[in-house]
Structures are given as C-alpha cells and as structure tokens.
Motif scaffolding. Structure first.
Motif, short mmCIF file in Angstrom:
data_model
loop_
_atom_site.label_atom_id
_atom_site.label_comp_id
_atom_site.label_asym_id
_atom_site.label_seq_id
_atom_site.Cartn_x
_atom_site.Cartn_y
_atom_site.Cartn_z
N UNK A 35 0.86 -1.19 0.00
CA UNK A 35 0.00 0.00 0.00
C UNK A 35 0.89 1.24 0.00
N UNK A 36 0.74 2.10 -1.00
CA UNK A 36 1.60 3.28 -1.06
C UNK A 36 1.35 4.22 0.11
N UNK A 37 2.41 4.87 0.54
CA UNK A 37 2.27 5.87 1.61
C UNK A 37 1.86 7.19 0.97
N UNK A 38 1.70 8.20 1.79
CA UNK A 38 1.35 9.52 1.26
C UNK A 38 -0.14 9.75 1.23
N UNK A 39 -0.51 10.90 0.74
CA UNK A 39 -1.91 11.32 0.70
C UNK A 39 -2.25 11.71 -0.73
N UNK A 40 -3.54 11.63 -1.07
CA UNK A 40 -3.92 11.94 -2.45
C UNK A 40 -4.83 13.17 -2.50
N UNK A 41 -4.85 13.84 -3.66
CA UNK A 41 -5.64 15.07 -3.79
C UNK A 41 -7.11 14.88 -3.45
#
Length: 192
Positions: A102-108
C-alpha cells in the motif's frame, strides 16, 4: 451561510522554494516562506477570506493546514505529467520503490473531499496562483474537482501567473475583493 462565504472560496498556491526552519513538521502555510506565502499570512492570516490549498512537487495537492517536512524538490515537466496522469487518487510523495505494498502519502481527492465536507459544500469561487507548470496542474485538478462536485461548474476561476510582484498584488486584490463585493457586483478575472 451565503455562497460567497470564505469557506466556499478556494485559493490554490504553488509551494515555495524558500521554507522556514523549525520543528520537523510544520503547517504548510507556516513552512513556506516565499513572497506569495508571506503576503497570504499578512492579508489573510486566519483563512477568513478563503480556504487555502497548495500544490507541491513533493506533496502534490494538499490543504495548507497540512503538516509537512522541509524538503527540496522542484516541479519538472515529468512530475507535472505524473500528477496529471494520476488524477485525484495518486498518493504523494510517490513511493521510492516499486514494491507491491500500500503506497504511503496522501492523495488530492482526500484533501478536496475534506475541505468541502465530501462535496456537500462545494467551492463556488477559485483562484490559482503560481508559475505555468503549477497552474497547468492546478487547472487539471480543478477540472476533476468540478467533475466530482467539489467545485461548482459555474465557479468563476481566476488564474494568476505573472512576475512575483504582480502575483502578490493580484492575489491580495482577489482575497479582498469578494468580501467587499459579496453582493456579486464584481466578477473574477484572469491575470498573467
């Protein structure tokens, strides 16, 4: 709440190469310290005139009250193309490896949804401020925001892409204009 209330206006700024030192994590609106961001803090220190988001080569599109680390990454044609291709669901920062996790980070999509109470209170006026690479990606996201109901289809859009002094002045006019002209007497413009 009227349609011209500050919470229904969206200001999207490009990130800033100049950043404040401080704790590891700071609000983006406090970390970024270029002329546009200093002008924003002076003209609208508490986001009373508009909700603020930013576009960053490192973090993508996020609300300006998101905490970020200090970083050094510039927008390139390749990063801009990847952001546009990824749409509202691509997480930023991009993963550093190709592992299938599962990719880390946040999405728009998560940020714009949060800012509009999941589309129940869409933005009715938008201002985009930055260089050509940034404004191009912002406009792409704005089209997607409108498709998904986070920004009304009839929202006036002001684009400000000019030398820094002009951008500061025009952003200040945009921030102050709508509150003074809440009756709807003034329209949005395109500057740059």
């Amino acid at each position: 709440m009227s349609d011209t209330a500050p919470s229904r206006r969206l200001l999207i700024l490009s990130c800033s190469m100049t950043k404040r030192d401080g704790p590891q994590y700071m609000l983006a609106r406090d970390r970024y310290d270029g002329p546009i961001w200093r002008t924003l803090r002076r003209v609208d220190p508490e986001e009373q005139k508009a909700r603020v988001a930013f576009l960053s080569a490192e973090y993508g599109f996020r609300e300006a009250r998101t905490t970020i680390e200090n970083y050094d990454r510039r927008m390139t044609p390749e990063i801009a193309a990847a952001m546009k291709a990824g749409g509202l669901g691509t997480r930023w920062p991009l993963p550093k490896t190709q592992r299938h996790v599962m990719p880390s980070g946040e999405h728009p999509g998560m940020h714009i949804a949060s800012m509009t109470e999941h589309g129940r209170k869409p933005f009715v006026e938008v201002c985009l401020v930055g260089s050509a690479f940034y404004v191009d990606v912002m406009q792409h996201f704005l089209d997607l925001f409108q498709e998904d109901g986070f920004v009304t289809g009839s929202a006036p859009v002001t684009e400000i892409c000019a030398p820094i002094g002009i951008m500061r002045r025009q952003m200040t006019i945009w921030l102050n204009r709508s509150l003074q002209d809440a009756s709807g007497d003034a329209g949005a413009g395109v500057w740059g």
